[in-house]
Design a protein around this motif. Structure first.
Motif, PDB file in Angstrom:
ATOM      1  N   CYS A  91       0.827  -1.203   0.000  1.00  0.00           N
ATOM      2  CA  CYS A  91       0.000   0.000   0.000  1.00  0.00           C
ATOM      3  C   CYS A  91       0.866   1.260   0.000  1.00  0.00           C
ATOM      4  N   GLY A  92       0.224   2.383  -0.310  1.00  0.00           N
ATOM      5  CA  GLY A  92       0.920   3.665  -0.300  1.00  0.00           C
ATOM      6  C   GLY A  92       1.742   3.919  -1.539  1.00  0.00           C
ATOM      7  N   VAL A  93       1.359   3.354  -2.663  1.00  0.00           N
ATOM      8  CA  VAL A  93       2.095   3.558  -3.913  1.00  0.00           C
ATOM      9  C   VAL A  93       1.780   4.944  -4.475  1.00  0.00           C
ATOM     10  N   THR A  94       2.820   5.688  -4.812  1.00  0.00           N
ATOM     11  CA  THR A  94       2.632   7.039  -5.356  1.00  0.00           C
ATOM     12  C   THR A  94       3.297   7.240  -6.719  1.00  0.00           C
ATOM     13  N   LEU A  95       4.156   6.297  -7.121  1.00  0.00           N
ATOM     14  CA  LEU A  95       4.939   6.472  -8.335  1.00  0.00           C
ATOM     15  C   LEU A  95       4.613   5.388  -9.359  1.00  0.00           C
ATOM     16  N   GLY A  96       4.482   5.802 -10.611  1.00  0.00           N
ATOM     17  CA  GLY A  96       4.190   4.854 -11.669  1.00  0.00           C
ATOM     18  C   GLY A  96       5.268   3.800 -11.814  1.00  0.00           C
ATOM     19  N   GLY A  97       6.533   4.188 -11.666  1.00  0.00           N
ATOM     20  CA  GLY A  97       7.622   3.228 -11.785  1.00  0.00           C
ATOM     21  C   GLY A  97       7.572   2.176 -10.704  1.00  0.00           C
ATOM     22  N   ASP A  98       7.228   2.571  -9.495  1.00  0.00           N
ATOM     23  CA  ASP A  98       7.086   1.600  -8.406  1.00  0.00           C
ATOM     24  C   ASP A  98       5.934   0.646  -8.681  1.00  0.00           C
ATOM     25  N   ALA A  99       4.825   1.180  -9.161  1.00  0.00           N
ATOM     26  CA  ALA A  99       3.663   0.345  -9.462  1.00  0.00           C
ATOM     27  C   ALA A  99       3.994  -0.682 -10.534  1.00  0.00           C
ATOM     28  N   GLU A 100       4.695  -0.249 -11.559  1.00  0.00           N
ATOM     29  CA  GLU A 100       5.077  -1.149 -12.646  1.00  0.00           C
ATOM     30  C   GLU A 100       5.971  -2.276 -12.120  1.00  0.00           C
ATOM     31  N   ARG A 101       6.915  -1.934 -11.287  1.00  0.00           N
ATOM     32  CA  ARG A 101       7.825  -2.951 -10.785  1.00  0.00           C
ATOM     33  C   ARG A 101       7.109  -3.935  -9.868  1.00  0.00           C
TER      34      ARG A 101
ATOM     35  N   GLY B 226       5.255  -9.706  -9.524  1.00  0.00           N
ATOM     36  CA  GLY B 226       4.170 -10.624  -9.204  1.00  0.00           C
ATOM     37  C   GLY B 226       3.501 -10.353  -7.875  1.00  0.00           C
ATOM     38  N   VAL B 227       3.667  -9.131  -7.336  1.00  0.00           N
ATOM     39  CA  VAL B 227       2.945  -8.755  -6.126  1.00  0.00           C
ATOM     40  C   VAL B 227       1.448  -8.814  -6.442  1.00  0.00           C
ATOM     41  N   ASP B 228       0.661  -9.305  -5.506  1.00  0.00           N
ATOM     42  CA  ASP B 228      -0.751  -9.572  -5.774  1.00  0.00           C
ATOM     43  C   ASP B 228      -1.600  -8.311  -5.895  1.00  0.00           C
ATOM     44  N   ALA B 229      -1.296  -7.300  -5.063  1.00  0.00           N
ATOM     45  CA  ALA B 229      -2.136  -6.102  -5.044  1.00  0.00           C
ATOM     46  C   ALA B 229      -1.316  -4.893  -4.615  1.00  0.00           C
TER      47      ALA B 229
ATOM     48  N   LEU C  76      -3.946  -6.396  -8.671  1.00  0.00           N
ATOM     49  CA  LEU C  76      -5.188  -5.868  -8.119  1.00  0.00           C
ATOM     50  C   LEU C  76      -4.933  -4.451  -7.611  1.00  0.00           C
ATOM     51  N   ARG C  77      -5.735  -3.498  -8.076  1.00  0.00           N
ATOM     52  CA  ARG C  77      -5.526  -2.085  -7.747  1.00  0.00           C
ATOM     53  C   ARG C  77      -6.585  -1.641  -6.746  1.00  0.00           C
ATOM     54  N   VAL C  78      -6.118  -1.316  -5.541  1.00  0.00           N
ATOM     55  CA  VAL C  78      -7.029  -0.971  -4.454  1.00  0.00           C
ATOM     56  C   VAL C  78      -6.922   0.529  -4.177  1.00  0.00           C
ATOM     57  N   GLY C  79      -8.039   1.224  -4.278  1.00  0.00           N
ATOM     58  CA  GLY C  79      -8.084   2.629  -3.921  1.00  0.00           C
ATOM     59  C   GLY C  79      -8.454   2.776  -2.463  1.00  0.00           C
ATOM     60  N   VAL C  80      -7.655   3.526  -1.716  1.00  0.00           N
ATOM     61  CA  VAL C  80      -7.873   3.709  -0.277  1.00  0.00           C
ATOM     62  C   VAL C  80      -8.518   5.075  -0.046  1.00  0.00           C
ATOM     63  N   PHE C  81      -9.635   5.074   0.685  1.00  0.00           N
ATOM     64  CA  PHE C  81     -10.416   6.294   0.886  1.00  0.00           C
ATOM     65  C   PHE C  81     -10.748   6.473   2.363  1.00  0.00           C
ATOM     66  N   VAL C  82     -10.831   7.722   2.785  1.00  0.00           N
ATOM     67  CA  VAL C  82     -11.213   8.051   4.157  1.00  0.00           C
ATOM     68  C   VAL C  82     -12.342   9.069   4.114  1.00  0.00           C
TER      69      VAL C  82
ATOM     70  N   LYS D 110      13.052  -4.674   0.406  1.00  0.00           N
ATOM     71  CA  LYS D 110      12.023  -5.053   1.377  1.00  0.00           C
ATOM     72  C   LYS D 110      10.858  -5.763   0.704  1.00  0.00           C
ATOM     73  N   VAL D 111      10.442  -5.268  -0.445  1.00  0.00           N
ATOM     74  CA  VAL D 111       9.321  -5.900  -1.149  1.00  0.00           C
ATOM     75  C   VAL D 111       9.664  -7.340  -1.514  1.00  0.00           C
ATOM     76  N   GLU D 112      10.861  -7.562  -2.018  1.00  0.00           N
ATOM     77  CA  GLU D 112      11.249  -8.915  -2.409  1.00  0.00           C
ATOM     78  C   GLU D 112      11.352  -9.830  -1.191  1.00  0.00           C
ATOM     79  N   ALA D 113      11.803  -9.283  -0.060  1.00  0.00           N
ATOM     80  CA  ALA D 113      11.848 -10.084   1.165  1.00  0.00           C
ATOM     81  C   ALA D 113      10.448 -10.449   1.633  1.00  0.00           C
ATOM     82  N   LEU D 114       9.517  -9.521   1.511  1.00  0.00           N
ATOM     83  CA  LEU D 114       8.127  -9.807   1.860  1.00  0.00           C
ATOM     84  C   LEU D 114       7.550 -10.886   0.949  1.00  0.00           C
ATOM     85  N   MET D 115       7.880 -10.814  -0.323  1.00  0.00           N
ATOM     86  CA  MET D 115       7.408 -11.830  -1.263  1.00  0.00           C
ATOM     87  C   MET D 115       7.955 -13.203  -0.908  1.00  0.00           C
TER      88      MET D 115
END
Length: 219
Positions: free
Chosen positions: A16-26, A31-34, A63-69, A206-211
């Motif tokens: 969560c907390g993705v703000t950059l297109g390059g990060d989202a693409e990677r 193979g991150v699920d969401a 899977l693209r999750v929009g977070v709203f408050v 960190k992402v790869e370690a989580l995977m």
């Protein structure tokens, strides 16, 4: 894709907390699920809807999750109709009728619930979300604090409601992800601060370690 993400037999990872297109693409390439994009203006991981076009390029890949408050229903429906999100995650004090309105528009809903020892988590099921996200209690912050929740309370809730998909959030890191899975058996883990080098900037070591932690649990 949603059904696979919420299958407790195959635990998933949501970054969560993705703000950059390059990060989202990677994330999609790995193979991150969401992924989660935070549309709450007061968040330090805020993504302006006008800058969210890169999410459209990821349709069907993650899977693209929009977070709203407390955003109402107009913004989530607009982003969904633009093909930018697949799911709405509600992190505020939204009434049950808003969940129903979003679902009637074809949008699955994750309901974030702050875990506190004195509250009965089962009460949140009455609003009918597609999944429950268990997060730390942090008044006025609405997630992303890095605080670990009471895993015993989470495990009890999950065992007592086997038909309810549960996403475990709150201080998930590469160091504790495997233990979080073993202790609670959720459908998915959700991480923001545990997957970044700075708010909104992903750290792919960190992402790869989580995977690896997620995949090891499935071996």
């Amino acid at each position: 894709m949603l059904q696979r993400f919420l299958d407790p037999k195959h635990p998933s990872l949501k970054v969560c907390g993705v703000t950059l297109g390059g990060d989202a693409e990677r994330l999609a390439e790995l193979g991150v699920d969401a992924l989660g994009a935070n549309f709450w203006p007061r968040s330090k991981r805020y993504l302006d809807p006008e800058c969210a076009g890169f999410l459209g390029d990821l349709a069907g890949r993650i899977l693209r999750v929009g977070v709203f408050v407390n955003a109402g229903t107009e913004l989530p429906i607009s982003l969904f109709e633009q093909g930018l999100i697949d799911v709405a995650q509600l992190h505020g004090d939204e009434p049950a009728n808003e969940i129903a309105t979003l679902q009637e528009a074809g949008i699955p809903v994750f309901r974030s619930v702050a875990v506190r020892a004195e509250e009965t988590l089962a009460a949140e099921l009455s609003s009918g979300p597609d999944a429950i996200l268990l997060d730390a209690h942090a008044p006025g912050i609405y997630g992303g604090t890095g605080q670990t929740i009471d895993w015993d309370a989470a495990a009890t809730f999950i065992s007592e409601h086997p038909d309810t998909p549960v996403i475990l959030a709150g201080g998930i890191t590469p160091e504790n992800a495997a233990e979080a899975l073993r202790s609670t058996s959720p459908a998915a883990l959700d991480t923001a601060s545990g997957s970044e080098s700075a708010p909104g900037i992903k750290d792919f070591t960190k992402v790869e370690a989580l995977m690896r932690a997620i995949r090891a649990d499935q071996d």
